[in-house]
Design a protein around this motif. Sequence first.
Motif, PDB file in Angstrom:
ATOM      1  N   HIS A   1      -7.575  -3.219   4.926  1.00  0.00           N
ATOM      2  CA  HIS A   1      -6.916  -1.933   4.688  1.00  0.00           C
ATOM      3  C   HIS A   1      -7.859  -0.767   4.976  1.00  0.00           C
ATOM      4  O   HIS A   1      -7.458   0.224   5.603  1.00  0.00           O
ATOM      5  CB  HIS A   1      -6.376  -1.838   3.265  1.00  0.00           C
TER       6      HIS A   1
ATOM      7  N   TRP B   1       0.825  -1.199   0.000  1.00  0.00           N
ATOM      8  CA  TRP B   1       0.000   0.000   0.000  1.00  0.00           C
ATOM      9  C   TRP B   1       0.867   1.261   0.000  1.00  0.00           C
ATOM     10  O   TRP B   1       1.116   1.859   1.027  1.00  0.00           O
ATOM     11  CB  TRP B   1      -0.957   0.003   1.194  1.00  0.00           C
TER      12      TRP B   1
ATOM     13  N   THR C   1     -11.742  -9.234  -1.129  1.00  0.00           N
ATOM     14  CA  THR C   1     -12.466  -8.208  -0.372  1.00  0.00           C
ATOM     15  C   THR C   1     -12.006  -8.196   1.081  1.00  0.00           C
ATOM     16  O   THR C   1     -11.995  -7.135   1.702  1.00  0.00           O
ATOM     17  CB  THR C   1     -13.992  -8.417  -0.435  1.00  0.00           C
TER      18      THR C   1
ATOM     19  N   MET D   1     -18.448  -2.834  -1.337  1.00  0.00           N
ATOM     20  CA  MET D   1     -17.068  -3.322  -1.322  1.00  0.00           C
ATOM     21  C   MET D   1     -16.785  -4.175  -2.555  1.00  0.00           C
ATOM     22  O   MET D   1     -15.690  -4.118  -3.117  1.00  0.00           O
ATOM     23  CB  MET D   1     -16.776  -4.099  -0.045  1.00  0.00           C
TER      24      MET D   1
ATOM     25  N   GLU E   1      -2.996   3.518  -2.870  1.00  0.00           N
ATOM     26  CA  GLU E   1      -4.080   4.121  -2.091  1.00  0.00           C
ATOM     27  C   GLU E   1      -4.886   5.077  -2.955  1.00  0.00           C
ATOM     28  O   GLU E   1      -6.108   5.160  -2.823  1.00  0.00           O
ATOM     29  CB  GLU E   1      -3.540   4.810  -0.848  1.00  0.00           C
TER      30      GLU E   1
ATOM     31  N   PHE F   1     -11.143  -1.460  -8.465  1.00  0.00           N
ATOM     32  CA  PHE F   1      -9.723  -1.530  -8.112  1.00  0.00           C
ATOM     33  C   PHE F   1      -8.997  -2.460  -9.079  1.00  0.00           C
ATOM     34  O   PHE F   1      -7.909  -2.147  -9.572  1.00  0.00           O
ATOM     35  CB  PHE F   1      -9.573  -2.006  -6.661  1.00  0.00           C
TER      36      PHE F   1
ATOM     37  N   GLN G   1     -13.912  -3.431  -5.182  1.00  0.00           N
ATOM     38  CA  GLN G   1     -12.952  -4.456  -5.591  1.00  0.00           C
ATOM     39  C   GLN G   1     -12.889  -4.542  -7.117  1.00  0.00           C
ATOM     40  O   GLN G   1     -11.808  -4.617  -7.705  1.00  0.00           O
ATOM     41  CB  GLN G   1     -13.350  -5.812  -5.007  1.00  0.00           C
TER      42      GLN G   1
ATOM     43  N   HIS H   1      -8.945  -8.553   2.151  1.00  0.00           N
ATOM     44  CA  HIS H   1      -7.761  -7.703   2.204  1.00  0.00           C
ATOM     45  C   HIS H   1      -8.147  -6.230   2.067  1.00  0.00           C
ATOM     46  O   HIS H   1      -7.567  -5.366   2.736  1.00  0.00           O
ATOM     47  CB  HIS H   1      -6.752  -8.096   1.125  1.00  0.00           C
ATOM     48  N   LEU H   2      -9.116  -5.949   1.196  1.00  0.00           N
ATOM     49  CA  LEU H   2      -9.590  -4.562   1.073  1.00  0.00           C
ATOM     50  C   LEU H   2     -10.219  -4.094   2.378  1.00  0.00           C
ATOM     51  O   LEU H   2      -9.968  -2.978   2.829  1.00  0.00           O
ATOM     52  CB  LEU H   2     -10.586  -4.428  -0.084  1.00  0.00           C
ATOM     53  N   TRP H   3     -11.042  -4.968   2.990  1.00  0.00           N
ATOM     54  CA  TRP H   3     -11.651  -4.607   4.276  1.00  0.00           C
ATOM     55  C   TRP H   3     -10.579  -4.315   5.317  1.00  0.00           C
ATOM     56  O   TRP H   3     -10.681  -3.343   6.072  1.00  0.00           O
ATOM     57  CB  TRP H   3     -12.565  -5.728   4.791  1.00  0.00           C
TER      58      TRP H   3
ATOM     59  N   SER I   1     -11.378   4.171  -6.678  1.00  0.00           N
ATOM     60  CA  SER I   1     -12.309   3.050  -6.795  1.00  0.00           C
ATOM     61  C   SER I   1     -13.490   3.204  -5.841  1.00  0.00           C
ATOM     62  O   SER I   1     -14.576   2.682  -6.095  1.00  0.00           O
ATOM     63  CB  SER I   1     -11.589   1.732  -6.489  1.00  0.00           C
TER      64      SER I   1
ATOM     65  N   LEU J   1      -7.229   3.019  -4.795  1.00  0.00           N
ATOM     66  CA  LEU J   1      -8.302   2.584  -3.897  1.00  0.00           C
ATOM     67  C   LEU J   1      -9.319   3.701  -3.697  1.00  0.00           C
ATOM     68  O   LEU J   1     -10.524   3.479  -3.810  1.00  0.00           O
ATOM     69  CB  LEU J   1      -7.739   2.143  -2.544  1.00  0.00           C
TER      70      LEU J   1
END
Length: 124
Positions: free
Chosen positions: A57, A8, A51, A34, A13, A41, A38, A53-55, A19, A16
């Motif tokens: 972060h 990151w 998702t 989300m 970022e 992204f 995703q 991993h996105l959550w 997105s 992100l």
Amino acid sequence: MTEGVPVWDAEMELHLFESMSGHKPCGINKHFHMMCIQHRFHERTGINISTSHLWDHVKSLWDISILDQAQDAPFPEVMEHGLFQLPTFEGSAPPSQPQAEIIEVVTEIPAEDVKQKKKQAGVK
């Protein structure tokens, strides 16, 4: 296409945040949003990221539980003053009269309460 957790950095970022435009990962539809984040992204970066991993972060950036609470009460002044109540039924079945006759909504907030809220918020 790479899979896994990206590093990151500022560029990632930025992708992100771009997105997330139009999609807020909080409230009742947070999981749908989300998934949209995703997808966007992946389109921007070519990185397949889960998702979860996105959550992880996003949760490291914001307190999602507070945002969820804010989404659950869209009209705090109404909830605070108790200006709206759902009808209660005594017995097992609702009455036969139309709901419009049952529900009474107060549409005016007392002027003093409005002035006090503005003063607390620093609005003149």
